[in-house]
Design a protein around this motif. Structure first.
Motif, PDB file in Angstrom:
ATOM      1  N   ILE A   1       0.868  -1.188   0.000  1.00 24.62           N
ATOM      2  CA  ILE A   1       0.000   0.000   0.000  1.00 24.62           C
ATOM      3  C   ILE A   1       0.899   1.231   0.000  1.00 24.62           C
ATOM      4  O   ILE A   1       1.645   1.467   0.956  1.00 24.62           O
ATOM      5  N   GLY A   2       0.859   1.980  -1.074  1.00 14.89           N
ATOM      6  CA  GLY A   2       1.715   3.157  -1.206  1.00 14.89           C
ATOM      7  C   GLY A   2       1.046   4.418  -0.692  1.00 14.89           C
ATOM      8  O   GLY A   2      -0.147   4.645  -0.906  1.00 14.89           O
ATOM      9  N   ALA A   3       1.822   5.254  -0.008  1.00 15.11           N
ATOM     10  CA  ALA A   3       1.315   6.507   0.549  1.00 15.11           C
ATOM     11  C   ALA A   3       2.077   7.696  -0.031  1.00 15.11           C
ATOM     12  O   ALA A   3       3.180   7.532  -0.562  1.00 15.11           O
ATOM     13  N   THR A   4       1.492   8.871   0.091  1.00 14.32           N
ATOM     14  CA  THR A   4       2.144  10.092  -0.416  1.00 14.32           C
ATOM     15  C   THR A   4       1.993  11.249   0.560  1.00 14.32           C
ATOM     16  O   THR A   4       2.078  12.413   0.172  1.00 14.32           O
ATOM     17  N   PHE A   5       1.790  10.951   1.833  1.00 18.32           N
ATOM     18  CA  PHE A   5       1.490  12.018   2.802  1.00 18.32           C
ATOM     19  C   PHE A   5       2.672  12.952   3.043  1.00 18.32           C
ATOM     20  O   PHE A   5       2.482  14.109   3.428  1.00 18.32           O
ATOM     21  N   ILE A   6       3.895  12.486   2.807  1.00 16.67           N
ATOM     22  CA  ILE A   6       5.053  13.359   3.040  1.00 16.67           C
ATOM     23  C   ILE A   6       5.038  14.542   2.070  1.00 16.67           C
ATOM     24  O   ILE A   6       5.469  15.646   2.411  1.00 16.67           O
ATOM     25  N   ASP A   7       4.521  14.336   0.870  1.00 14.83           N
ATOM     26  CA  ASP A   7       4.404  15.446  -0.081  1.00 14.83           C
ATOM     27  C   ASP A   7       3.568  16.586   0.493  1.00 14.83           C
ATOM     28  O   ASP A   7       3.806  17.755   0.171  1.00 14.83           O
ATOM     29  N   ARG A   8       2.594  16.253   1.302  1.00 10.72           N
ATOM     30  CA  ARG A   8       1.712  17.286   1.847  1.00 10.72           C
ATOM     31  C   ARG A   8       2.429  18.169   2.863  1.00 10.72           C
ATOM     32  O   ARG A   8       1.999  19.299   3.127  1.00 10.72           O
ATOM     33  N   LYS A   9       3.513  17.666   3.427  1.00 10.18           N
ATOM     34  CA  LYS A   9       4.243  18.434   4.429  1.00 10.18           C
ATOM     35  C   LYS A   9       4.977  19.628   3.814  1.00 10.18           C
ATOM     36  O   LYS A   9       5.159  20.656   4.469  1.00 10.18           O
ATOM     37  N   ASP A  10       5.435  19.471   2.566  1.00  6.47           N
ATOM     38  CA  ASP A  10       6.211  20.553   1.949  1.00  6.47           C
ATOM     39  C   ASP A  10       5.739  20.886   0.532  1.00  6.47           C
ATOM     40  O   ASP A  10       6.476  21.442  -0.268  1.00  6.47           O
ATOM     41  N   ASN A  11       4.464  20.516   0.252  1.00  7.62           N
ATOM     42  CA  ASN A  11       3.906  20.754  -1.073  1.00  7.62           C
ATOM     43  C   ASN A  11       4.786  20.111  -2.151  1.00  7.62           C
ATOM     44  O   ASN A  11       5.001  20.667  -3.217  1.00  7.62           O
ATOM     45  N   GLY A  12       5.292  18.927  -1.829  1.00  9.62           N
ATOM     46  CA  GLY A  12       6.185  18.223  -2.733  1.00  9.62           C
ATOM     47  C   GLY A  12       5.465  17.374  -3.757  1.00  9.62           C
ATOM     48  O   GLY A  12       4.228  17.304  -3.790  1.00  9.62           O
ATOM     49  N   GLN A  13       6.259  16.696  -4.576  1.00 10.15           N
ATOM     50  CA  GLN A  13       5.715  15.830  -5.616  1.00 10.15           C
ATOM     51  C   GLN A  13       6.407  14.466  -5.659  1.00 10.15           C
ATOM     52  O   GLN A  13       5.958  13.560  -6.359  1.00 10.15           O
ATOM     53  N   GLY A  14       7.503  14.331  -4.922  1.00  9.86           N
ATOM     54  CA  GLY A  14       8.331  13.141  -5.026  1.00  9.86           C
ATOM     55  C   GLY A  14       7.645  11.842  -4.675  1.00  9.86           C
ATOM     56  O   GLY A  14       7.838  10.829  -5.353  1.00  9.86           O
ATOM     57  N   SER A  15       6.851  11.834  -3.615  1.00 12.37           N
ATOM     58  CA  SER A  15       6.160  10.606  -3.225  1.00 12.37           C
ATOM     59  C   SER A  15       5.206  10.155  -4.318  1.00 12.37           C
ATOM     60  O   SER A  15       5.149   8.974  -4.682  1.00 12.37           O
ATOM     61  N   LYS A  16       4.456  11.105  -4.854  1.00 13.73           N
ATOM     62  CA  LYS A  16       3.489  10.784  -5.902  1.00 13.73           C
ATOM     63  C   LYS A  16       4.189  10.321  -7.175  1.00 13.73           C
ATOM     64  O   LYS A  16       3.781   9.337  -7.808  1.00 13.73           O
ATOM     65  N   ASN A  17       5.231  11.047  -7.553  1.00 12.12           N
ATOM     66  CA  ASN A  17       5.935  10.714  -8.791  1.00 12.12           C
ATOM     67  C   ASN A  17       6.642   9.364  -8.684  1.00 12.12           C
ATOM     68  O   ASN A  17       6.647   8.573  -9.632  1.00 12.12           O
ATOM     69  N   ALA A  18       7.233   9.095  -7.529  1.00 14.60           N
ATOM     70  CA  ALA A  18       7.913   7.816  -7.313  1.00 14.60           C
ATOM     71  C   ALA A  18       6.909   6.667  -7.277  1.00 14.60           C
ATOM     72  O   ALA A  18       7.176   5.574  -7.799  1.00 14.60           O
ATOM     73  N   LEU A  19       5.753   6.908  -6.685  1.00 11.55           N
ATOM     74  CA  LEU A  19       4.720   5.875  -6.638  1.00 11.55           C
ATOM     75  C   LEU A  19       4.242   5.547  -8.050  1.00 11.55           C
ATOM     76  O   LEU A  19       4.009   4.381  -8.390  1.00 11.55           O
ATOM     77  N   SER A  20       4.122   6.564  -8.880  1.00  7.65           N
ATOM     78  CA  SER A  20       3.753   6.350 -10.280  1.00  7.65           C
ATOM     79  C   SER A  20       4.823   5.524 -10.994  1.00  7.65           C
ATOM     80  O   SER A  20       4.511   4.612 -11.774  1.00  7.65           O
ATOM     81  N   ALA A  21       6.091   5.832 -10.718  1.00  7.15           N
ATOM     82  CA  ALA A  21       7.189   5.077 -11.328  1.00  7.15           C
ATOM     83  C   ALA A  21       7.193   3.631 -10.839  1.00  7.15           C
ATOM     84  O   ALA A  21       7.501   2.710 -11.614  1.00  7.15           O
ATOM     85  N   LEU A  22       6.849   3.414  -9.581  1.00  7.04           N
ATOM     86  CA  LEU A  22       6.731   2.050  -9.066  1.00  7.04           C
ATOM     87  C   LEU A  22       5.627   1.304  -9.801  1.00  7.04           C
ATOM     88  O   LEU A  22       5.737   0.098 -10.048  1.00  7.04           O
ATOM     89  N   GLY A  23       4.574   2.029 -10.169  1.00  6.24           N
ATOM     90  CA  GLY A  23       3.512   1.417 -10.971  1.00  6.24           C
ATOM     91  C   GLY A  23       4.033   0.992 -12.334  1.00  6.24           C
ATOM     92  O   GLY A  23       3.676  -0.078 -12.847  1.00  6.24           O
ATOM     93  N   ALA A  24       4.897   1.825 -12.911  1.00  3.39           N
ATOM     94  CA  ALA A  24       5.490   1.492 -14.209  1.00  3.39           C
ATOM     95  C   ALA A  24       6.375   0.254 -14.087  1.00  3.39           C
ATOM     96  O   ALA A  24       6.432  -0.583 -15.002  1.00  3.39           O
ATOM     97  N   ALA A  25       7.083   0.125 -12.969  1.00  8.37           N
ATOM     98  CA  ALA A  25       7.918  -1.049 -12.734  1.00  8.37           C
ATOM     99  C   ALA A  25       7.051  -2.291 -12.516  1.00  8.37           C
ATOM    100  O   ALA A  25       7.367  -3.380 -13.023  1.00  8.37           O
TER     101      ALA A  25
END
Length: 272
Positions: free
Chosen positions: A132-156
């Motif tokens: 189960i992938g999460a992206t809550f850390i992005d919300r702490k600093d208005n980031g994108q890395g968690s979401k983008n990495a999760l998408s890349a994990l989907g590609a893998a």
């Protein structure tokens, strides 16, 4: 000079002065009108600018928009929008849920220390693994890395289960996992560079195109919502759940960050 001529000269002079004053008055009026018109235009422009800014501010961000976008689910997934990711031998009787955020430093610690043991147990069929992938850390600093990495994990994952596992391991490694304050995983080029260390993903143009085009961006947001809406009571990462019960090193809150704790707690859950 005669009085007549003197009077005529004075009259002419007064007339010229009157005409000059009229000219100046007319010029001043035109100038005032121009200033007023300019001010109106400036006010309207400012209002328009403010209006545009308000519209832009209220316009959903790209990633927010992906929450309602059509989901392309990776291969090797099931469930609503492909958010059920279960890997392991079908003969394994129990499933260990693992909640992770790609930017999470504690998840990186778990993967680096316990990861090899986790993978061996998975290969040995001790349990199946649900991600189960999460992206809550992005919300702490208005980031994108968690979401983008999760998408890349989907590609893998679309390539294979093994590619997904190896890519996730590489992403959390000491070499590639960035400090939590550095949003490096938002960079597609960086994610592809990590993938070059995974045999199944190295020079894999299909994988790279999926990362660059954001093929699984909407899937990443759907997966993230699965974390947000989870019924297991998991609020942080890494989170471990088996048989609907959260697993902690101390039975209360500490995650499983040592091999000894992992073997002890998971071993007990497998017997329970």
């Amino acid at each position: 000079m005669s009085k007549r001529n003197s009077q005529a000269s004075k009259t002419a002079a007064r007339e010229r002065l009157r005409q000059e004053r009229e000219r100046q008055a007319k010029s001043a009026k035109v100038k005032r009108q121009a200033i007023v018109a300019g001010s109106v235009v400036a006010v309207l422009a400012a209002a328009g600018g403010i209006g545009y800014a308000v519209v832009q501010a209220n316009k959903p961000s790209y990633w927010e928009g992906q929450k309602d976008a059509k989901v392309t689910a990776p291969a090797h997934t099931t469930g609503t929008k492909g958010t059920t990711v279960i890997i392991g031998k079908s003969t394994a009787k129990k499933t260990l849920k693992l909640y992770e955020d790609p930017r999470c430093p504690v998840c990186a610690q778990f993967e680096q220390v316990v990861g090899p043991t986790f993978k061996k147990d998975l290969d040995d069929g001790k349990f199946k693994f649900q991600y189960i992938g999460a992206t809550f850390i992005d919300r702490k600093d208005n980031g994108q890395g968690s979401k983008n990495a999760l998408s890349a994990l989907g590609a893998a994952l679309n390539v294979s289960d093994e590619a997904f596992l190896e890519y996730k391991t590489a992403m959390y490694s000491t070499k590639w996992h960035p400090d939590e304050t550095q949003d490096k995983l938002k960079d597609d080029a960086y994610l592809i560079k990590i993938a070059q260390t995974v045999p199944a993903l190295k020079d894999n143009t299909k994988f790279q195109d999926a990362v660059k085009k954001g093929t699984y961006d909407a899937w990443a947001m759907a997966m993230s919502k699965t974390f947000d809406d989870n019924k297991d009571g998991v609020t942080g990462t890494p989170g471990f759940v088996m048989d609907g019960k959260q697993l902690f090193a101390d039975g209360k809150s500490l995650p499983l960050l040592t091999v000894a704790d992992f073997n002890r707690v998971v071993g007990a859950a497998l017997k329970g």
